[in-house]
Design a protein around this motif. Structure first.
Motif, mmCIF file in Angstrom:
data_model
loop_
_atom_site.group_PDB
_atom_site.id
_atom_site.type_symbol
_atom_site.label_atom_id
_atom_site.label_comp_id
_atom_site.label_asym_id
_atom_site.label_seq_id
_atom_site.Cartn_x
_atom_site.Cartn_y
_atom_site.Cartn_z
ATOM 1 N N TRP A 159 33.059 56.793 38.784
ATOM 2 C CA TRP A 159 34.103 56.612 39.005
ATOM 3 C C TRP A 159 35.047 55.499 39.805
ATOM 4 C CZ3 TRP A 159 37.484 57.728 35.423
ATOM 5 C CH2 TRP A 159 37.411 57.940 33.657
ATOM 6 N N ILE A 160 34.343 55.516 41.673
ATOM 7 C CA ILE A 160 34.696 54.649 42.291
ATOM 8 C C ILE A 160 34.297 53.057 42.033
ATOM 9 C CG2 ILE A 160 34.322 53.901 44.314
ATOM 10 C CD1 ILE A 160 33.667 57.130 45.275
ATOM 11 N N ILE A 161 33.184 53.318 40.871
ATOM 12 C CA ILE A 161 32.425 51.967 41.278
ATOM 13 C C ILE A 161 33.531 51.468 39.445
ATOM 14 C CG2 ILE A 161 30.681 50.015 39.146
ATOM 15 C CD1 ILE A 161 29.107 51.624 40.912
ATOM 16 N N PHE A 162 33.652 52.763 38.642
ATOM 17 C CA PHE A 162 35.291 51.787 37.560
ATOM 18 C C PHE A 162 35.665 51.808 37.717
ATOM 19 C CE2 PHE A 162 38.064 53.498 34.183
ATOM 20 C CZ PHE A 162 37.792 52.503 32.969
ATOM 21 N N ILE A 163 36.290 52.282 39.053
ATOM 22 C CA ILE A 163 37.530 51.842 39.278
ATOM 23 C C ILE A 163 37.960 50.698 39.869
ATOM 24 C CG2 ILE A 163 39.284 52.782 41.068
ATOM 25 C CD1 ILE A 163 39.633 55.312 39.813
ATOM 26 N N CYS A 164 37.009 50.695 40.878
ATOM 27 C CA CYS A 164 37.089 49.010 41.096
ATOM 28 C C CYS A 164 36.676 47.458 40.134
ATOM 29 C CB CYS A 164 35.524 48.707 42.425
ATOM 30 S SG CYS A 164 36.091 50.313 44.011
ATOM 31 N N PHE B 144 39.260 44.430 39.950
ATOM 32 C CA PHE B 144 38.909 43.332 40.305
ATOM 33 C C PHE B 144 38.974 42.772 38.314
ATOM 34 C CE2 PHE B 144 35.331 40.638 38.495
ATOM 35 C CZ PHE B 144 34.963 38.984 40.048
ATOM 36 N N ILE B 145 39.112 43.437 37.842
ATOM 37 C CA ILE B 145 39.247 42.535 36.311
ATOM 38 C C ILE B 145 40.719 42.285 36.397
ATOM 39 C CG2 ILE B 145 39.920 42.533 34.119
ATOM 40 C CD1 ILE B 145 36.985 44.069 34.186
ATOM 41 N N HIS B 146 41.850 42.896 37.059
ATOM 42 C CA HIS B 146 42.931 42.861 37.101
ATOM 43 C C HIS B 146 43.085 41.550 37.853
ATOM 44 C CE1 HIS B 146 47.510 43.796 37.260
ATOM 45 N NE2 HIS B 146 47.673 43.950 38.321
ATOM 46 N N TYR B 147 42.928 41.808 39.359
ATOM 47 C CA TYR B 147 43.117 41.017 39.813
ATOM 48 C C TYR B 147 42.601 39.882 39.088
ATOM 49 C CZ TYR B 147 42.509 38.169 44.728
ATOM 50 O OH TYR B 147 42.721 37.736 45.816
ATOM 51 N N TRP B 148 41.683 39.113 38.827
ATOM 52 C CA TRP B 148 41.185 38.007 38.024
ATOM 53 C C TRP B 148 42.029 37.521 37.377
ATOM 54 C CZ3 TRP B 148 38.266 37.015 33.416
ATOM 55 C CH2 TRP B 148 38.258 35.548 33.859
ATOM 56 N N HIS C 151 45.372 36.324 39.048
ATOM 57 C CA HIS C 151 45.322 34.827 39.383
ATOM 58 C C HIS C 151 44.729 33.553 38.069
ATOM 59 C CE1 HIS C 151 45.335 35.776 44.007
ATOM 60 N NE2 HIS C 151 45.480 36.929 43.818
ATOM 61 N N LEU C 152 43.704 34.335 37.332
ATOM 62 C CA LEU C 152 44.026 33.415 36.086
ATOM 63 C C LEU C 152 45.100 32.927 35.430
ATOM 64 C CD1 LEU C 152 41.753 31.749 34.777
ATOM 65 C CD2 LEU C 152 42.237 33.242 33.252
ATOM 66 N N TYR C 153 46.173 33.766 35.160
ATOM 67 C CA TYR C 153 47.012 33.765 35.016
ATOM 68 C C TYR C 153 47.974 32.930 35.499
ATOM 69 C CZ TYR C 153 51.954 34.732 33.005
ATOM 70 O OH TYR C 153 53.411 34.475 32.142
ATOM 71 N N ARG C 154 48.754 33.085 36.992
ATOM 72 C CA ARG C 154 48.956 32.499 38.354
ATOM 73 C C ARG C 154 48.389 30.712 37.856
ATOM 74 N NH1 ARG C 154 53.472 34.100 37.970
ATOM 75 N NH2 ARG C 154 53.867 32.392 40.271
ATOM 76 N N LYS C 155 47.134 30.977 37.530
ATOM 77 C CA LYS C 155 46.635 29.435 37.485
ATOM 78 C C LYS C 155 46.729 28.674 36.800
ATOM 79 C CE LYS C 155 42.661 27.089 39.122
ATOM 80 N NZ LYS C 155 40.956 27.404 39.741
ATOM 81 N N MET C 156 46.932 29.481 35.494
ATOM 82 C CA MET C 156 47.045 28.778 33.866
ATOM 83 C C MET C 156 48.920 28.443 34.505
ATOM 84 S SD MET C 156 44.933 30.808 31.745
ATOM 85 C CE MET C 156 46.208 29.777 30.383
ATOM 86 N N LEU C 157 49.671 29.220 35.275
ATOM 87 C CA LEU C 157 51.256 28.444 35.013
ATOM 88 C C LEU C 157 51.360 27.873 36.219
ATOM 89 C CD1 LEU C 157 52.925 32.003 34.644
ATOM 90 C CD2 LEU C 157 52.812 30.512 32.468
ATOM 91 N N ASP C 158 50.938 27.200 37.291
ATOM 92 C CA ASP C 158 50.930 26.414 38.059
ATOM 93 C C ASP C 158 50.324 25.098 37.433
ATOM 94 O OD1 ASP C 158 51.916 28.601 39.668
ATOM 95 O OD2 ASP C 158 50.146 28.659 41.566
ATOM 96 N N SER C 159 49.666 25.074 36.428
ATOM 97 C CA SER C 159 48.990 23.674 35.647
ATOM 98 C C SER C 159 49.531 23.048 35.565
ATOM 99 C CB SER C 159 47.611 23.871 34.893
ATOM 100 O OG SER C 159 47.998 24.713 33.490
#
Length: 189
Positions: free
Chosen positions: A157-162, A166-170, A173-181
């Motif tokens: 469960w710790i690995i699953f939550i991490c 990580f996917i949410h964080y990634w 940041h991908l969404y923010r990078k796309m909006l800034d392009s």
């Protein structure tokens, strides 16, 4: 073929392989001069520990040290799935067979670990046999069995939550990078 039959077949193959390794290392000479005397000495030391506890166990030794050692010993076991590389595709395509194989392998791994811990407790029982140490012995038993059962589930469960974090964080940041392009920029001329 069911998962149980496949597991039994793999277990027998594994036991034959391990016994072959032991037979190649321990021949008659090694058994006669090292293994048999070591077993006799171990039985004599264990009997002596039951009779004269003060020779083998110091009263000032911290109990937490023993508890940590037993806990680490219980975590040292591994869980085998008994899936071979050659038939990995065949077993994965049959989900019920894969589930049955993993289930029986997991149960066997837990039973093997429990057996090892019971042997360890039988060895420790000679040192923890006075009335003051009975509660300590029960603590060791409960912590070790909980480590065997709860820690793998908790780790999963710790690995699953991490990974979700990580996917949410990634993605954020991908969404923010796309909006800034400049490609996604709304420009009114």
């Amino acid at each position: 073929m069911t998962g149980r039959q496949l597991f039994n077949k793999r277990l027998i193959e594994e036991l034959r392989f391990q016994s072959g390794i032991i037979r190649s290392v321990v021949d008659c000479t090694i058994a006669l001069y090292i293994v048999i005397p070591a077993l006799v000495a171990a039985v004599m030391i264990y009997k002596e520990a039951w009779q004269n506890i003060s020779l083998y166990w110091h009263g000032d030794l911290p109990f937490s040290l023993l508890l940590v050692l037993v806990f680490l010993f219980s975590l040292s076991s591994n869980f085998r799935t008994y899936i071979m590389e050659a038939d990995l595709l065949y077993v994965i395509q049959r989900g019920k067979l894969l589930y049955g194989l993993k289930l029986h392998a997991f149960i066997f791994s837990i039973m093997l670990t429990m057996f090892q811990v019971i042997i360890l407790f039988m060895l420790l029982k000679s040192f923890l046999r006075n009335k003051a140490s009975v509660f300590a012995y029960l603590q060791i038993t409960m912590i070790t069995f909980s480590a065997i059962i709860i820690v793998p589930i908790l780790l999963k469960w710790i690995i699953f939550i991490c990974s979700i974090f990580f996917i949410h964080y990634w993605l954020y940041h991908l969404y923010r990078k796309m909006l800034d392009s400049p490609f996604f920029c709304y420009c009114s001329n």
